[in-house]
Structure formats: structure tokens, C-alpha cells
Design a protein around this motif. Sequence first.
Motif, mmCIF file in Angstrom:
data_model
loop_
_atom_site.group_PDB
_atom_site.id
_atom_site.type_symbol
_atom_site.label_atom_id
_atom_site.label_comp_id
_atom_site.label_asym_id
_atom_site.label_seq_id
_atom_site.Cartn_x
_atom_site.Cartn_y
_atom_site.Cartn_z
ATOM 1 N N ALA A 341 -10.803 19.737 -3.590
ATOM 2 C CA ALA A 341 -10.233 20.594 -4.631
ATOM 3 C C ALA A 341 -11.092 21.820 -4.912
ATOM 4 O O ALA A 341 -10.596 22.831 -5.421
ATOM 5 N N ASP A 342 -12.377 21.776 -4.580
ATOM 6 C CA ASP A 342 -13.270 22.905 -4.844
ATOM 7 C C ASP A 342 -13.286 23.908 -3.698
ATOM 8 O O ASP A 342 -14.120 24.814 -3.667
ATOM 9 N N HIS A 343 -12.348 23.771 -2.757
ATOM 10 C CA HIS A 343 -12.328 24.650 -1.590
ATOM 11 C C HIS A 343 -11.082 25.544 -1.542
ATOM 12 O O HIS A 343 -10.687 26.001 -0.481
ATOM 13 N N HIS A 344 -10.475 25.807 -2.687
ATOM 14 C CA HIS A 344 -9.281 26.658 -2.697
ATOM 15 C C HIS A 344 -9.557 28.030 -2.075
ATOM 16 O O HIS A 344 -8.688 28.616 -1.425
ATOM 17 N N GLY A 345 -10.775 28.533 -2.279
ATOM 18 C CA GLY A 345 -11.113 29.840 -1.747
ATOM 19 C C GLY A 345 -11.125 29.897 -0.230
ATOM 20 O O GLY A 345 -11.117 30.989 0.357
ATOM 21 N N TYR A 404 -4.040 2.169 0.060
ATOM 22 C CA TYR A 404 -2.621 2.294 -0.261
ATOM 23 C C TYR A 404 -2.424 3.193 -1.476
ATOM 24 O O TYR A 404 -1.557 4.072 -1.481
ATOM 25 N N SER A 405 -3.241 2.994 -2.490
ATOM 26 C CA SER A 405 -3.080 3.760 -3.726
ATOM 27 C C SER A 405 -3.374 5.240 -3.519
ATOM 28 O O SER A 405 -2.702 6.104 -4.094
ATOM 29 N N LEU A 406 -4.359 5.541 -2.688
ATOM 30 C CA LEU A 406 -4.699 6.940 -2.438
ATOM 31 C C LEU A 406 -3.646 7.623 -1.573
ATOM 32 O O LEU A 406 -3.449 8.837 -1.676
ATOM 33 N N ALA A 407 -2.977 6.848 -0.715
ATOM 34 C CA ALA A 407 -1.926 7.425 0.131
ATOM 35 C C ALA A 407 -0.576 7.468 -0.577
ATOM 36 O O ALA A 407 0.370 8.076 -0.068
ATOM 37 N N ARG A 408 -0.473 6.862 -1.746
ATOM 38 C CA ARG A 408 0.807 6.701 -2.430
ATOM 39 C C ARG A 408 1.227 7.950 -3.198
ATOM 40 O O ARG A 408 2.362 8.053 -3.662
ATOM 41 N N TYR A 409 0.329 8.903 -3.337
ATOM 42 C CA TYR A 409 0.614 10.110 -4.121
ATOM 43 C C TYR A 409 0.361 11.350 -3.266
ATOM 44 O O TYR A 409 -0.481 11.343 -2.366
ATOM 45 N N PRO A 410 1.085 12.445 -3.536
ATOM 46 C CA PRO A 410 0.849 13.686 -2.786
ATOM 47 C C PRO A 410 -0.598 14.145 -2.941
ATOM 48 O O PRO A 410 -1.209 13.977 -3.999
ATOM 49 N N ALA A 411 -1.125 14.747 -1.885
ATOM 50 C CA ALA A 411 -2.522 15.185 -1.893
ATOM 51 C C ALA A 411 -2.787 16.223 -2.972
ATOM 52 O O ALA A 411 -3.892 16.302 -3.512
ATOM 53 N N ASP A 412 -1.773 17.028 -3.310
ATOM 54 C CA ASP A 412 -2.003 18.116 -4.257
ATOM 55 C C ASP A 412 -1.790 17.710 -5.707
ATOM 56 O O ASP A 412 -1.720 18.567 -6.589
ATOM 57 N N SER A 413 -1.698 16.413 -5.978
ATOM 58 C CA SER A 413 -1.548 15.958 -7.362
ATOM 59 C C SER A 413 -2.811 15.236 -7.810
ATOM 60 O O SER A 413 -3.326 14.369 -7.101
ATOM 61 N N PRO A 414 -3.356 15.586 -8.996
ATOM 62 C CA PRO A 414 -4.499 14.834 -9.534
ATOM 63 C C PRO A 414 -4.100 13.375 -9.713
ATOM 64 O O PRO A 414 -2.937 13.061 -9.985
ATOM 65 N N LEU A 415 -5.058 12.490 -9.582
ATOM 66 C CA LEU A 415 -4.739 11.065 -9.545
ATOM 67 C C LEU A 415 -5.775 10.270 -10.322
ATOM 68 O O LEU A 415 -6.979 10.502 -10.193
ATOM 69 N N THR A 416 -5.282 9.353 -11.137
ATOM 70 C CA THR A 416 -6.155 8.400 -11.821
ATOM 71 C C THR A 416 -5.731 6.992 -11.431
ATOM 72 O O THR A 416 -4.563 6.618 -11.611
ATOM 73 N N LEU A 417 -6.648 6.219 -10.889
ATOM 74 C CA LEU A 417 -6.359 4.850 -10.465
ATOM 75 C C LEU A 417 -6.778 3.867 -11.556
ATOM 76 O O LEU A 417 -7.775 4.078 -12.251
ATOM 77 N N ASP A 418 -6.007 2.793 -11.678
ATOM 78 C CA ASP A 418 -6.306 1.739 -12.639
ATOM 79 C C ASP A 418 -6.692 0.480 -11.864
ATOM 80 O O ASP A 418 -5.823 -0.247 -11.378
ATOM 81 N N PRO A 419 -7.983 0.199 -11.722
ATOM 82 C CA PRO A 419 -8.417 -0.958 -10.939
ATOM 83 C C PRO A 419 -7.880 -2.283 -11.457
ATOM 84 O O PRO A 419 -7.676 -3.221 -10.677
ATOM 85 N N GLU A 420 -7.646 -2.377 -12.774
ATOM 86 C CA GLU A 420 -7.147 -3.637 -13.319
ATOM 87 C C GLU A 420 -5.772 -3.975 -12.730
ATOM 88 O O GLU A 420 -5.473 -5.132 -12.448
ATOM 89 N N ILE A 421 -4.938 -2.952 -12.538
ATOM 90 C CA ILE A 421 -3.633 -3.175 -11.917
ATOM 91 C C ILE A 421 -3.796 -3.458 -10.432
ATOM 92 O O ILE A 421 -3.169 -4.379 -9.876
ATOM 93 N N LEU A 422 -4.660 -2.702 -9.773
ATOM 94 C CA LEU A 422 -4.804 -2.813 -8.322
ATOM 95 C C LEU A 422 -5.452 -4.123 -7.891
ATOM 96 O O LEU A 422 -5.354 -4.512 -6.728
ATOM 97 N N ARG A 423 -6.095 -4.822 -8.823
ATOM 98 C CA ARG A 423 -6.716 -6.106 -8.491
ATOM 99 C C ARG A 423 -5.802 -7.288 -8.815
ATOM 100 O O ARG A 423 -6.121 -8.427 -8.489
ATOM 101 N N ARG A 424 -4.676 -6.994 -9.454
ATOM 102 C CA ARG A 424 -3.753 -8.076 -9.828
ATOM 103 C C ARG A 424 -2.914 -8.535 -8.645
ATOM 104 O O ARG A 424 -2.566 -7.742 -7.779
ATOM 105 N N ARG A 425 -2.565 -9.785 -8.647
ATOM 106 C CA ARG A 425 -1.627 -10.324 -7.656
ATOM 107 C C ARG A 425 -0.264 -10.488 -8.322
ATOM 108 O O ARG A 425 0.278 -11.582 -8.449
ATOM 109 N N THR A 426 0.266 -9.337 -8.777
ATOM 110 C CA THR A 426 1.544 -9.320 -9.472
ATOM 111 C C THR A 426 2.370 -8.157 -8.951
ATOM 112 O O THR A 426 1.860 -7.252 -8.291
#
Length: 555
Positions: A341-345, A404-426
Motif C-alpha cells: 500500500a505504500d508503493h502507490h507512487g 483463505y481469508s487473505l485471498a477472500r477479499y479484493p487486493a485493493d480493499s483494506p482488511l481486518t481479520l478476526d482470529p476468533e472466527i477463523l479458529r472456530r470449527r463452525t
Amino acid sequence: MNPDALASALLDVVRPLAEARRPGSTDGLQASDLPLERPKNRDHGDWASNAALKLAKKVGANPREFAGDIAAALADVPGIASVDVAGPGFINVRLEAAAAGALAKEIVDAGASFGANDSQRGNSINLEFVSANPTGPLHIGHTRWAALGDAIARLLLASGATLVREFYINDAGAQMTRFGRSVLAAAKGEPTPEDGYPGSYIGDLARRVLDAQPDLLALDDAQQREIATDMAYALQLGDLQASLEKFNVHFDVWFSERVLHARPADGGPSLVDQAVERLRRQGHIFDDDSAVWVRTTDFGDDKDRVIRRSNGEYTYFAADAAYYLNKGDRGFAHKIYLLGADHHGYVHRLKALAGAAGDDPDKDIEVLIGQLVSVNGARLSKRAGNIIELDDLRDWIGTDALRYSLARYPADSPLTLDPEILRRRTNDNPVFYVQYAHARTHNVARNAAASGIEHTAFAPELLTHDTEAALLGALQEFPRIVAYAAEVREPHRVARYLEELAGLYHRWYDNCRVIPLGDDPVTDLHRTRLWLNDATGQVLRNGLDLLGVSAPERM
């Protein structure tokens, strides 16, 4: 009948009808020009086309009338059950169950190759991503670029491209000097230099250097600096490579920046020297105030760039130019850069460089910018002190969930991951939801085998349940999803498709039995449903592999 076959049939019908109205109106028309879509409302059929609307003006026809003629002719094509016209001229097609269901066997027979296509055949691509300085561990930003870059590479390869994954090692310049001084200071038990690299990993590197070179501190100062820098660099680079391999990311080429500056044994010009002269021959180099410039404003850059300073030293832009030209010299017609993201220039700069080199900036180079990613509750690395490390994230969340979570969203969108969800077997954990669907297909297959149900018969005309039609329709889409995701460099389209497919499979599982109840006999319907079950498992497996994610057989 798959979408490609239906599109070809549609073209065969459209061409004579259009030519009868206006000769020459279909010159150059291809099946790909007649897009098919899955109707959102399943009551409208299996496929929809706007071919009549798209061509009506060109052939001089009323759209709905033209659609009616197309529908009448298309209804006679084998495998098509019915064709209706809706609205101003939309064509809705319903396939016969046997034609739609035949795909299940096709997928099982194709195996891991189902979804592969030739939409990128003939393209020679150099895909550069991550390219971290070898002066410290990989951080959370590198983690996102690694997951996205590798998934893009897998998609392009599955679509027929000739491609290498390349890591550009920034191992020249002032940062390497600071790095070596930091390691040497730690080896001597001295404080970190003011402009040095903090973090306990520097101390770890210093101990590893001393273990390999016990007499380091007995050498003269120049030898100490050289050995500490080179050995720590090799160790840190090895750590980066190990981290990426554990993250299921493999690079075909590790390109050292030092190669660009090195002079050959005969004392001739370096690749950087040669790059400046090549750009000069292209007519885009000029001299001003004792410095050498590239007129990048000719290609949309916001200002011209200095390539060699008045003191004779090259700028970073010179290395960028030499590296770009080197990629072309190695036979790569298309270059893709995935930057942080710091390489727009760098976008305009690199495109202008391509133009100055005689390439087409709109065709031969592509610069993708990935946005920032954060993780709820993540702690800064104890070793590095000021970053969140890839290795820590992988240990905490797991390779599959993280990739999977990092590939699940477009590259140009900011992303916040929730480990509590990603560690669940639900089911609210997307990667678990998809992997569980795959594991369920294997469980069904195991139970079917135990009940004596095998692939001894295939009667696709029996697959008439609504959930079977929906599942088959989604399976048909997979090759087109792969091709389109490769074309637009968006792996998230595969992830979202897999989640939709998993949902359709779970609904089918709840409604259609592969194993008969009680003492009911095994019929060809059960055997055919086993083909559909296994076809779904295959597509889920193929899709997960494109994202670099495993497909467990048991969960």
C-alpha cells in the motif's frame, strides 16, 4: 451440456438468422461474444442470454422478434428441453436433465484438470510479489501479498499462461549497510546503532554468525563488517524462504539486486550501466545539470526521473530500469508487480519506465497495489519488536485459514481479520465451511462404498431434483470462474464461488440420498448421485488448491 457447448450451439443458431437479415453482420462473431449467465431465479431456466438484445441493432431487427426466432431454432438443439423469451428479448434456456447431469461424470473423469482452460495461453508472464528486504522477518503486509500473489500465479497457470513467480531481493544499498552494522554491534555486545535495526532477531542472527565464524571479532574492522553483513544476510534470506515455504508459497526465481550492479569479469558495463544506454538509444534520456534523467513525463509520470545523480551515483530508479529490461531479456512479454500500500507512487513510475523502454505501458506491465491488513488482538512480534510476523500469524491462525481469508477479499480493499472466527470449527468460519463440505463428500463416498454403491452406472437423466439442478449449474460455472479470476487477477472470486458451491452441496445433501434408507434397494439413481457427490468434491478440491489451501478428507 457445458456452457461452452451451449454458447457454440447459440452461435450456430444466431449466425444464419442474422445473416438472413443483414449479410456480413456476423463477420468475426465468436461464441465468447454471446455471454451466458445463470438466472438468479431458477424458475427462469438454467441459462440466460442477451444475444438478441446485443445484436438486434446490428442486424436491423426488433429485439424481441429476433429473440423469438433464436428461441425457436435453439429449442431443436439436442440436450435443450425448452427455450423462452422474456422481457424485451432475453432468452432463457432450460437443459434436459441428462444433458445437464452429464457434467458430473465429465468432472470426475477430468479430476484435477477440471477448471483448467487456455484463456491465458500464449502469455509469458513474470509475476513479482513480496520482494521484502532481507533485513528482517516477513510481516503481516508481506503475508497478504504472499497469499494473493501465489493464488494469482496458480490461476494464471491453470489458465494456460507461461509464468514464473519471482522474488526480487533488495540486497544492495544503504539498508544492507545498516543491517550489517546492527548485527555486528549485537555480536560485540554494543547498543544498536541509531539508524540500525531493532529487535531480538538481530541478536539471534549475531549469535548464529558467531557460531559459524568464531574468530569474527579477532579480524580487522573491514573484514568484520563484510563477514557480518554477508553471513547475516544469507541467514535472514534463508529464514524468509523457509517462512514462505511453510506458508505454501514457492518462488521459481530469487533475483538478487546485486546482480544488476555487478560488473562482469572482463570489466565491462553492469546491467545498470547497460540499462541507461539502452534507454538513451530509445530517445528518452537527457542530461541536465550534470545529472542523467529519463523523460518519464512523456508517459504520464508526474515528473521526470533522475537515473544518475550529478556525482555519478545511480538512483533506485536505475536499478528498477535494469530489472525491468532484464525481465524482457529473459523472455517475459508481460510483467506483473504486486506491491504494498505504500508503493502507490511506483505505479506511474513503472509504467513510464515501460514506455521509455519501448514497451506498451497499457499492455506489457501491470502494477497491482495491495491494501493494508490488520488482525484483531494480534501482538507485535517479540523478536522484531515493531511488526506482526508471518510465522506468528501462521502458528496462531493456521496456514489454511490465513491463506483463505487473505485471498477472500479484493487486493485493493483494506482488511481486518478476526482470529476468533477463523479458529472456530463452525459454519461462520468461511474456510471451515468450504473444507467441511469437501470432507463431507468424502464421508458420503466412504459410506457409499461400505453400502456397495459404486460408479457402475450413470444415468444423468435421473438427476431431476431442484437441488441437483442448482448444484450442477454451479459446477458448470467453475471453469469460467477460474478463467475470469485469472483475467482480472482476483482470487477472491474463486473463494466466494466455493462458498456458494458448498452451500448448494449442503442443501443437496439434506434433500437427496446417495445411500437408500433402511432395506430399500440400491438403484441407478443412488449410483448416479454418487457421481454428483464426487464431482462436487473434486471441484471443491480444485478450487481450494488454486488458493493454496488444503482439502481435508476428514474433519
